[in-house]
Scaffold this active site. Structure first.
Site, PDB file in Angstrom:
ATOM      1  CD  GLN A 120      -3.238   0.155   2.078  1.00 14.49           C
ATOM      2  OE1 GLN A 120      -3.298  -0.985   2.499  1.00 14.49           O
ATOM      3  NE2 GLN A 120      -4.010   1.107   2.535  1.00 14.49           N
TER       4      GLN A 120
ATOM      5  NE  ARG B 111      -2.989  -8.073   4.997  1.00 13.22           N
ATOM      6  CZ  ARG B 111      -2.186  -7.054   4.702  1.00 13.22           C
ATOM      7  NH1 ARG B 111      -2.580  -6.136   3.810  1.00 13.22           N
ATOM      8  NH2 ARG B 111      -1.000  -6.920   5.281  1.00 13.22           N
TER       9      ARG B 111
ATOM     10  CG  HIS C 162       2.532  -4.183   9.315  1.00 10.97           C
ATOM     11  ND1 HIS C 162       2.320  -5.523   9.088  1.00 10.97           N
ATOM     12  CD2 HIS C 162       2.342  -3.563   8.125  1.00 10.97           C
ATOM     13  CE1 HIS C 162       2.026  -5.703   7.799  1.00 10.97           C
ATOM     14  NE2 HIS C 162       2.019  -4.530   7.206  1.00 10.97           N
TER      15      HIS C 162
ATOM     16  CB  SER D 118       2.825  -4.693   3.907  1.00 12.18           C
ATOM     17  OG  SER D 118       1.637  -4.650   4.657  1.00 12.18           O
ATOM     18  CG  LEU D 119      -1.471  -5.706  -0.623  1.00 14.92           C
ATOM     19  CD1 LEU D 119      -2.697  -6.493  -0.239  1.00 14.92           C
ATOM     20  CD2 LEU D 119      -1.797  -4.484  -1.429  1.00 14.92           C
TER      21      LEU D 119
END
Length: 309
Positions: A9, A113, A197, A88-89
């Protein structure tokens, strides 16, 4: 050795992926994404509006769709990775590329999510900030000293002296001030809608876990180096558990890149919009060969550079 790395993101922008529609395999990926979600994700990627694309539950599947469209264009033309990883994503895009997750399952999962992450913390109550010019140990210490009973911790360990922190808004502000006192060159509040996170994401992790564990998965075709522990995941079950824990755990991107390098990776292809990861990789491994691919020209250049006649 080649690694495909997939952005998270923040790399999204209106118009992303549109140039790829001239490539049949990329066009098919967008059609499959629209069908899987029952909405025109393609229109959102190509035309916006930007405020809708920025909504976390839209951003996440949009990035997976564009990254998958690029990955398919590369692999169809003979550029195949020895390892994959994502920030991450981006780890979901990596697992689609590796065959761990079905494309439709990944899209539906990351849409949820995104929604769960957004709903975990009311808007305004959480924040993130980038701390530049201070090593990770000092940043962690600044967070501990500033917490005062609230949540604040390193969230993205991105590169040497480049760490993002996340937590309750006031605690993040206190930790930023403390980091400055410890010698940080700059503290930059980030324009995010939730504190990703960190422990405040536990409600999102609890909601997502059963969905992830309920998916049909396969062992990845190539190892996927996880954000959680920078370890290569070679079986589907381990991959899923790493994705579950990733919601509240820091993204250890510097360690991921160092692990890839230790495995013999010397060429990194950033697959998807933007060049954030390319910049980070150059800071971590100055010897690395790095390229960003997000349109047909980039695909052609990568094919030319990375396939032998």
């Amino acid at each position: 050795m080649i690694a495909f790395v997939f952005p998270g993101q923040g790399s999204q922008k209106v118009g992303m992926g549109q140039a790829l529609t001239g490539l049949p395999e990329s066009r098919e990926a967008f059609e499959q994404a629209d069908s899987a979600l029952g909405l025109s994700l393609t229109t959102l990627c190509f035309e916006g509006p930007e405020d809708q694309l920025r909504l976390t539950e839209n951003t996440q599947p949009a990035l997976v769709a564009v990254s998958t469209a690029v990955a398919r264009a590369l692999t169809t033309r003979g550029v195949r990775p020895d390892f994959v990883a994502g920030h991450s994503l981006g780890e979901y895009s990596a697992h689609v590329a590796a065959g761990t997750l079905g494309f439709g399952d990944a899209l539906r999962t990351v849409r949820n999510r995104g929604r769960y992450m957004q709903e975990a913390v009311p808007v305004g109550e959480g924040a993130m900030a980038a701390i530049l010019g201070l090593d990770a140990e000092d940043v962690a210490q600044a967070c501990q000293e500033a917490a005062d009973g609230a949540v604040v911790s390193p969230a993205n360990l991105n590169a040497p002296c480049q760490v993002v922190i996340a937590g309750a808004t006031a605690a993040v502000e206190r930790a930023g001030a403390r980091a400055k006192e410890r010698g940080a060159r700059r503290v930059m509040p980030l324009p995010v809608s939730a504190p990703f996170h960190c422990a405040l994401m536990q409600p999102a992790q609890d909601r997502l876990a059963p969905e992830l564990r309920g998916l049909v998965v396969a062992d990845p075709d190539v190892p996927v180096v996880a954000n959680l522990d920078a370890e290569p995941k070679r079986d589907g079950a381990a991959a899923i558990e790493a994705l579950v824990e990733q919601v509240t755990a820091p993204v250890r991107w510097e360690q991921v890149v160092r692990r890839l390098a230790s495995e013999g990776v010397d060429t990194y292809v950033e697959v998807g919009p933007g060049s954030v990861l390319s910049g980070l990789i150059r800071k971590i491994d100055r010897e690395a060969r790095v390229m960003s691919v997000c349109d047909p020209d980039g695909v052609e250049q990568a094919v030319s550079a990375l396939t032998s006649a």
